[in-house]
Scaffold this motif. Structure first.
Motif, PDB file in Angstrom:
ATOM      1  N   THR A   1       0.589  -1.065  -0.353  1.00  0.00           N
ATOM      2  CA  THR A   1      -0.695   0.221  -0.121  1.00  0.00           C
ATOM      3  C   THR A   1       0.975   1.220  -0.014  1.00  0.00           C
ATOM      4  O   THR A   1       0.567   2.353  -0.791  1.00  0.00           O
ATOM      5  CB  THR A   1      -1.212   0.100   1.400  1.00  0.00           C
ATOM      6  N   ALA A   2       2.006   1.321   0.752  1.00  0.00           N
ATOM      7  CA  ALA A   2       3.042   2.658   1.085  1.00  0.00           C
ATOM      8  C   ALA A   2       3.829   2.775  -0.477  1.00  0.00           C
ATOM      9  O   ALA A   2       4.058   3.709  -0.886  1.00  0.00           O
ATOM     10  CB  ALA A   2       4.470   1.932   1.767  1.00  0.00           C
ATOM     11  N   ARG A   3       4.300   1.544  -1.105  1.00  0.00           N
ATOM     12  CA  ARG A   3       4.364   1.549  -2.563  1.00  0.00           C
ATOM     13  C   ARG A   3       3.773   1.784  -4.213  1.00  0.00           C
ATOM     14  O   ARG A   3       3.618   3.272  -4.406  1.00  0.00           O
ATOM     15  CB  ARG A   3       5.333  -0.068  -2.715  1.00  0.00           C
ATOM     16  N   TYR A   4       2.420   1.646  -3.955  1.00  0.00           N
ATOM     17  CA  TYR A   4       1.836   1.800  -4.818  1.00  0.00           C
ATOM     18  C   TYR A   4       0.646   2.908  -4.105  1.00  0.00           C
ATOM     19  O   TYR A   4       0.080   4.005  -5.452  1.00  0.00           O
ATOM     20  CB  TYR A   4       0.745   0.017  -5.219  1.00  0.00           C
ATOM     21  N   GLY A   5       0.445   3.632  -3.222  1.00  0.00           N
ATOM     22  CA  GLY A   5      -0.089   4.483  -2.924  1.00  0.00           C
ATOM     23  C   GLY A   5      -1.812   4.490  -2.596  1.00  0.00           C
ATOM     24  O   GLY A   5      -1.810   5.303  -2.985  1.00  0.00           O
ATOM     25  N   GLU A   6      -1.963   3.154  -2.773  1.00  0.00           N
ATOM     26  CA  GLU A   6      -3.732   2.936  -2.721  1.00  0.00           C
ATOM     27  C   GLU A   6      -3.675   2.144  -2.007  1.00  0.00           C
ATOM     28  O   GLU A   6      -2.463   0.868  -1.850  1.00  0.00           O
ATOM     29  CB  GLU A   6      -3.366   2.901  -4.127  1.00  0.00           C
ATOM     30  N   LEU A   7      -4.996   1.183  -1.052  1.00  0.00           N
ATOM     31  CA  LEU A   7      -4.813   0.214  -1.025  1.00  0.00           C
ATOM     32  C   LEU A   7      -4.923  -0.750  -1.387  1.00  0.00           C
ATOM     33  O   LEU A   7      -5.412  -0.953  -2.354  1.00  0.00           O
ATOM     34  CB  LEU A   7      -6.662   0.158   0.452  1.00  0.00           C
ATOM     35  N   MET A   8      -3.569  -2.321  -1.106  1.00  0.00           N
ATOM     36  CA  MET A   8      -3.812  -3.168  -1.492  1.00  0.00           C
ATOM     37  C   MET A   8      -4.020  -4.100  -0.873  1.00  0.00           C
ATOM     38  O   MET A   8      -3.246  -4.652   0.853  1.00  0.00           O
ATOM     39  CB  MET A   8      -1.868  -3.421  -2.189  1.00  0.00           C
ATOM     40  N   VAL A   9      -4.338  -5.481  -0.916  1.00  0.00           N
ATOM     41  CA  VAL A   9      -4.698  -6.495   0.148  1.00  0.00           C
ATOM     42  C   VAL A   9      -4.656  -7.502  -1.234  1.00  0.00           C
ATOM     43  O   VAL A   9      -4.053  -8.036  -2.196  1.00  0.00           O
ATOM     44  CB  VAL A   9      -6.752  -6.712   0.156  1.00  0.00           C
TER      45      VAL A   9
END
Length: 440
Positions: free
Chosen positions: A227-235
């Protein structure tokens, strides 16, 4: 198709004359000739009457206007070898006039029994009649039923006309399937995603399969590093349970089997493959049938949606499988090398030393491997006449496969597939080895 009694020419009517009709016609012609030679008018009238009766009967049948339709239903549609199946026939009178006497005959292969014949009396307009008969076969295969033949006859039995329906059905006779006990095979994988979980754990956190956050996702599955790497929530993507796979290898080589007919070692092998395949499917396995010729069922493009459908495909294939002329298992081995993961159950006939060595090496490319090794000499009667003949050879094959990690189940004439399968249990391995040493 509905056969019709529309006129089709005097030639058709004459061809349908029965023995009685032909006798009357011949007698009438003879009487007319004699009357002309002798000048007897009374004899001439008798001759004309004798000739007129069969001709009038043929003309009557040719001018018959009623129409009938038929239907056939099999119960069951897929029968087991040795099991009776019932064939239901229905005849509908779709015309506005009642029918006369109808004779039905269904075309049936001689393997299933004699041809069934029925006599139906008058059928009222838009009425129907139902009849049934039983068929039975001890031999596997697909057998055509039909087409149904309808014979029309006049009240005096002078003429018969046959009409055949175009529709026919196929009765599939599948091998016997025996219920097998639940066993826990050595090294068996349940196929519920455990292996997949271990793979993710060993790959590291950076290799976790991810996707974008969707409304309703559990926040506990959020992967904060990504999430921090892409700038959006990842699950984390939910683990997809993997289905356990199994291959049933059937040895169809003619040189590897003994005996003929339903009591041959080959028929025992086919029944064994059917029992194991259906049993594994019921336990949740994705099963494919493979023969020594390389034929695989289902094929690479055949998706199966249910256990019943998969079992039907397997049994239909085994209903038609036949002995092959090949001398080796090389094509089947190639198919296993291409995709030999999961459980392998092989039903094998007579093996030579080279074939046994290749199967032993093949064990390294598969998961759990179970072999029904058929002692074919017990089917030919040679072992009963000379108990020591060939015993050392098959014991050597058993030992060679077991040393390679196979679970080997020696099969002899009269052995029960469920009992042999029970011996494949991890707890039964010791008893199997003990039995083999005792038989030696």
């Amino acid at each position: 198709m509905a056969p019709s009694g529309s006129p089709s020419g005097l030639r058709t009517g004459l061809a349908g004359l029965t023995t009685r009709g032909r006798s009357f016609l011949a007698a009438g012609v003879t009487a007319v000739l004699c009357a002309l030679l002798l000048g007897q008018d009374a004899l001439l009238r008798v001759g004309v009457l004798l000739m007129a009766l069969p001709l009038a009967a043929a003309l009557l049948l040719l001018r018959t206007r009623y129409r009938v339709a038929s239907g056939r239903r099999l119960s069951p549609h897929r029968a087991t070898a040795g099991q009776e199946a019932r064939v239901h026939l229905r005849v509908d009178n779709v015309s506005r006039v009642p029918t006369g006497l109808l004779q039905l005959e269904d075309k049936v292969p001689y393997v299933l029994g004699p041809r069934p014949r029925f006599v139906l009396d008058r059928i009222e307009p838009h009425g129907h009649r139902e009849v049934s008969y039983r068929v039975r076969s001890d031999l596997r295969g697909q057998y055509p039923l039909g087409p149904l033949q309808l014979r029309l006859s006049d009240p005096f039995g002078m003429c018969e006309l046959t009409r055949a329906f175009a529709a026919s059905d196929v009765l599939t006779v599948v091998p016997r399937v025996q219920a097998l006990p639940e066993v826990r095979l050595r090294g068996e994988w349940s196929g519920q995603g455990e292996s997949h979980t271990r793979t993710i754990a060993l790959a590291g956190d950076d290799d976790v399969i991810l996707r974008e956050y969707r409304h309703g996702d559990d926040l506990r599955r959020v992967h904060w590093k990504s999430t921090a790497r892409y700038g959006e929530l990842m699950v984390r993507r939910e683990e997809q349970p993997q289905k356990a796979r199994a291959t049933v290898l059937l040895d169809t080589r003619e040189i590897g089997h003994r005996g003929t007919g339903p009591a041959s070692s080959f028929e025992w092998a086919v029944s064994c493959a059917a029992s194991v395949g259906v049993h594994l499917m019921e336990r949740g396995y994705e099963v494919r049938l493979l023969t020594d010729t390389g034929r695989c069922v289902p094929g690479p493009d055949g998706g199966v949606n249910s256990v019943a459908e998969a079992s039907g495909m397997l049994l239909d294939a085994l209903a038609l499988v036949d002995l092959s002329e090949g001398g080796s298992l090389s094509r089947g081995e190639e198919a296993l090398r291409a995709g030999g993961e999961g459980l392998l159950v092989a039903v094998l006939g007579t093996l030579d030393e080279g074939q046994t060595a290749r199967l032993a090496r093949l064990r390294r490319r598969t998961g759990t491997a179970v072999a029904f090794l058929i002692d074919t000499e017990t089917w030919s009667g040679l072992r009963m006449l000379a108990p020591d003949t060939g015993g050392a050879e098959i014991r050597a094959r058993i030992r060679q496969l077991r040393e390679a990690g196979w679970t080997v189940l020696p099969a002899r004439a009269g052995d029960s597939v469920p009992e042999l399968w029970r011996a494949a249990d991890r707890a039964g391995s010791a008893s199997t080895a003990h039995r083999e040493e005792a038989d030696a």
